[in-house]
Motif scaffolding. Structure first.
Motif, PDB file in Angstrom:
ATOM      1  N   PRO A  53     -17.156 -32.683 -13.478  1.00  0.00           N
ATOM      2  CA  PRO A  53     -17.774 -31.704 -13.187  1.00  0.00           C
ATOM      3  C   PRO A  53     -19.987 -32.598 -13.178  1.00  0.00           C
ATOM      4  N   VAL A  54     -20.539 -31.357 -11.790  1.00  0.00           N
ATOM      5  CA  VAL A  54     -21.963 -31.649 -11.380  1.00  0.00           C
ATOM      6  C   VAL A  54     -22.556 -30.642 -11.732  1.00  0.00           C
ATOM      7  N   SER A  55     -23.244 -30.441 -12.291  1.00  0.00           N
ATOM      8  CA  SER A  55     -24.563 -29.379 -13.514  1.00  0.00           C
ATOM      9  C   SER A  55     -25.218 -29.959 -12.851  1.00  0.00           C
ATOM     10  N   HIS A  56     -26.100 -31.413 -13.367  1.00  0.00           N
ATOM     11  CA  HIS A  56     -27.343 -32.113 -13.634  1.00  0.00           C
ATOM     12  C   HIS A  56     -27.719 -33.082 -12.409  1.00  0.00           C
ATOM     13  N   PHE A  57     -29.267 -32.843 -11.561  1.00  0.00           N
ATOM     14  CA  PHE A  57     -29.466 -33.503 -10.848  1.00  0.00           C
ATOM     15  C   PHE A  57     -30.445 -34.095 -10.588  1.00  0.00           C
ATOM     16  N   HIS A  58     -31.071 -35.158  -9.966  1.00  0.00           N
ATOM     17  CA  HIS A  58     -31.469 -36.244  -9.842  1.00  0.00           C
ATOM     18  C   HIS A  58     -32.485 -36.409  -8.615  1.00  0.00           C
ATOM     19  N   SER A  90     -18.406 -10.743  -7.459  1.00  0.00           N
ATOM     20  CA  SER A  90     -20.212 -11.637  -7.466  1.00  0.00           C
ATOM     21  C   SER A  90     -19.877 -13.445  -7.458  1.00  0.00           C
ATOM     22  N   GLY A  91     -20.924 -13.442  -6.818  1.00  0.00           N
ATOM     23  CA  GLY A  91     -20.632 -15.207  -7.226  1.00  0.00           C
ATOM     24  C   GLY A  91     -21.831 -16.057  -6.250  1.00  0.00           C
ATOM     25  N   MET A  92     -21.698 -17.462  -6.346  1.00  0.00           N
ATOM     26  CA  MET A  92     -22.691 -18.013  -5.461  1.00  0.00           C
ATOM     27  C   MET A  92     -22.040 -19.274  -4.852  1.00  0.00           C
ATOM     28  N   VAL A  93     -23.526 -19.717  -3.334  1.00  0.00           N
ATOM     29  CA  VAL A  93     -22.139 -20.314  -2.690  1.00  0.00           C
ATOM     30  C   VAL A  93     -23.939 -21.233  -2.991  1.00  0.00           C
ATOM     31  N   GLY A  94     -23.112 -22.875  -3.482  1.00  0.00           N
ATOM     32  CA  GLY A  94     -25.019 -23.484  -3.195  1.00  0.00           C
ATOM     33  C   GLY A  94     -23.892 -24.726  -2.538  1.00  0.00           C
ATOM     34  N   VAL A  95     -25.486 -25.552  -2.231  1.00  0.00           N
ATOM     35  CA  VAL A  95     -25.351 -27.001  -1.228  1.00  0.00           C
ATOM     36  C   VAL A  95     -26.476 -27.947  -2.420  1.00  0.00           C
ATOM     37  N   HIS A  96     -26.129 -28.703  -2.406  1.00  0.00           N
ATOM     38  CA  HIS A  96     -26.790 -29.480  -3.803  1.00  0.00           C
ATOM     39  C   HIS A  96     -27.268 -30.923  -2.844  1.00  0.00           C
ATOM     40  N   LEU A  97     -28.306 -31.299  -2.338  1.00  0.00           N
ATOM     41  CA  LEU A  97     -28.545 -32.353  -1.377  1.00  0.00           C
ATOM     42  C   LEU A  97     -29.249 -33.650  -2.300  1.00  0.00           C
ATOM     43  N   PRO A  98     -29.276 -34.498  -2.079  1.00  0.00           N
ATOM     44  CA  PRO A  98     -30.158 -35.548  -2.740  1.00  0.00           C
ATOM     45  C   PRO A  98     -31.565 -35.585  -1.380  1.00  0.00           C
ATOM     46  N   GLU A  99     -32.638 -35.914  -2.112  1.00  0.00           N
ATOM     47  CA  GLU A  99     -34.024 -35.406  -1.357  1.00  0.00           C
ATOM     48  C   GLU A  99     -33.944 -36.021  -0.208  1.00  0.00           C
ATOM     49  N   ASP A 100     -34.014 -37.054  -0.066  1.00  0.00           N
ATOM     50  CA  ASP A 100     -33.854 -38.133   0.741  1.00  0.00           C
ATOM     51  C   ASP A 100     -32.930 -37.238   2.456  1.00  0.00           C
ATOM     52  N   PHE A 101     -31.826 -37.478   1.690  1.00  0.00           N
ATOM     53  CA  PHE A 101     -30.615 -36.832   2.562  1.00  0.00           C
ATOM     54  C   PHE A 101     -31.298 -35.362   3.398  1.00  0.00           C
ATOM     55  N   ALA A 102     -31.447 -34.622   2.366  1.00  0.00           N
ATOM     56  CA  ALA A 102     -32.285 -33.361   2.806  1.00  0.00           C
ATOM     57  C   ALA A 102     -33.299 -33.539   3.561  1.00  0.00           C
ATOM     58  N   ALA A 119     -43.584 -31.790   5.161  1.00  0.00           N
ATOM     59  CA  ALA A 119     -43.820 -30.782   4.589  1.00  0.00           C
ATOM     60  C   ALA A 119     -42.820 -30.236   4.196  1.00  0.00           C
ATOM     61  N   GLU A 120     -42.769 -29.750   2.580  1.00  0.00           N
ATOM     62  CA  GLU A 120     -41.719 -29.123   1.889  1.00  0.00           C
ATOM     63  C   GLU A 120     -41.075 -28.573   2.043  1.00  0.00           C
ATOM     64  N   SER A 121     -41.765 -27.317   2.599  1.00  0.00           N
ATOM     65  CA  SER A 121     -41.810 -25.613   3.617  1.00  0.00           C
ATOM     66  C   SER A 121     -40.659 -26.015   4.637  1.00  0.00           C
ATOM     67  N   THR A 158     -30.289 -13.445   0.272  1.00  0.00           N
ATOM     68  CA  THR A 158     -31.406 -14.628   0.714  1.00  0.00           C
ATOM     69  C   THR A 158     -30.900 -15.442   0.078  1.00  0.00           C
ATOM     70  N   PRO A 159     -31.366 -17.042   0.440  1.00  0.00           N
ATOM     71  CA  PRO A 159     -31.472 -18.190   0.281  1.00  0.00           C
ATOM     72  C   PRO A 159     -32.272 -18.638  -1.051  1.00  0.00           C
ATOM     73  N   SER A 160     -31.873 -19.105  -1.792  1.00  0.00           N
ATOM     74  CA  SER A 160     -32.552 -19.348  -2.979  1.00  0.00           C
ATOM     75  C   SER A 160     -33.148 -20.607  -3.176  1.00  0.00           C
ATOM     76  N   ILE A 161     -34.202 -21.788  -3.519  1.00  0.00           N
ATOM     77  CA  ILE A 161     -33.988 -23.258  -3.218  1.00  0.00           C
ATOM     78  C   ILE A 161     -34.814 -23.843  -4.545  1.00  0.00           C
ATOM     79  N   ILE A 162     -34.167 -24.436  -5.276  1.00  0.00           N
ATOM     80  CA  ILE A 162     -34.296 -25.509  -6.425  1.00  0.00           C
ATOM     81  C   ILE A 162     -34.608 -26.511  -6.536  1.00  0.00           C
ATOM     82  N   SER A 163     -35.604 -27.327  -6.987  1.00  0.00           N
ATOM     83  CA  SER A 163     -35.532 -28.807  -5.858  1.00  0.00           C
ATOM     84  C   SER A 163     -36.478 -29.516  -7.694  1.00  0.00           C
ATOM     85  N   GLY A 164     -36.256 -30.723  -7.425  1.00  0.00           N
ATOM     86  CA  GLY A 164     -37.163 -31.141  -8.639  1.00  0.00           C
ATOM     87  C   GLY A 164     -36.525 -32.203  -9.391  1.00  0.00           C
TER      88      GLY A 164
END
Length: 169
Positions: free
Chosen positions: A47-52, A66-78, A95-97, A129-135
């Motif tokens: 399992p992966v839950s920690h992202f860099h 109930s649930g959630m769909v997620g897509v988790h991409l490295p910044e460079d690939f995004a 632009a980050e936006s 609606t989509p939510s974004i987390i980055s860091g």
């Protein structure tokens, strides 16, 4: 061993969901982002839950479960996917936006495909609606007592992950 999930009279296997997610991600990347060399590596080894240095898009699900769909991409690939989606060079995407909007749209398209899988089985869902987390360093925990379908994908050395977490309502 393939897990099965039952919602009323309907049973869905983890393998069925994973195969649908693989097909959807490949179609989204091929037709909307113009990237054709995505390779899945299902099942996930651990399992992966920690992202860099990543960006995560999430869309909530409600209705039959109930649930959630997620897509988790490295910044460079995004950034690369955003550039391709917008018909720009990577250098032009600053632009980050724009990147957040693109990752949100990718996640929204995948959530729509997941919704169709369950709608075809008469399990009706609504999407948030989509939510974004980055860091540079963050963790996203899987909801307790639920199932999670996690599909890793590769484009060359870049790895990204598509997830579906579900819980009976």
């Amino acid at each position: 061993m393939d897990n099965s999930y039952t919602f009323g009279d309907v049973t869905v296997t983890e393998q069925e969901v994973a195969q649908h997610m693989v097909a959807a991600v490949k179609t989204i990347f091929s037709t909307m982002i113009f990237i054709d060399d995505i390779v899945e590596d299902y099942p996930l080894e651990k399992p992966v839950s920690h992202f860099h240095c990543s960006i995560s898009g999430m869309v909530g699900l409600g209705g039959a479960f109930s649930g959630m769909v997620g897509v988790h991409l490295p910044e460079d690939f995004a950034q690369e996917a955003t550039a391709s989606m917008l018909g720009m060079t990577v250098e032009e995407v600053d632009a980050e936006s724009d990147i957040n909007d693109a990752v949100g749209e990718i996640t929204n398209m995948l959530a729509g495909e997941v919704k169709m899988l369950f709608s075809d089985k008469n399990l009706h869902l609504c999407l948030s609606t989509p939510s974004i987390i980055s860091g540079k360093d963050y963790t996203i925990e899987v909801m307790n007592n639920n199932c999670a379908v996690i599909v890793p994908f590769y484009r060359g050395e870049q790895r990204f992950i598509a997830t579906l977490q579900i819980s009976a309502s």
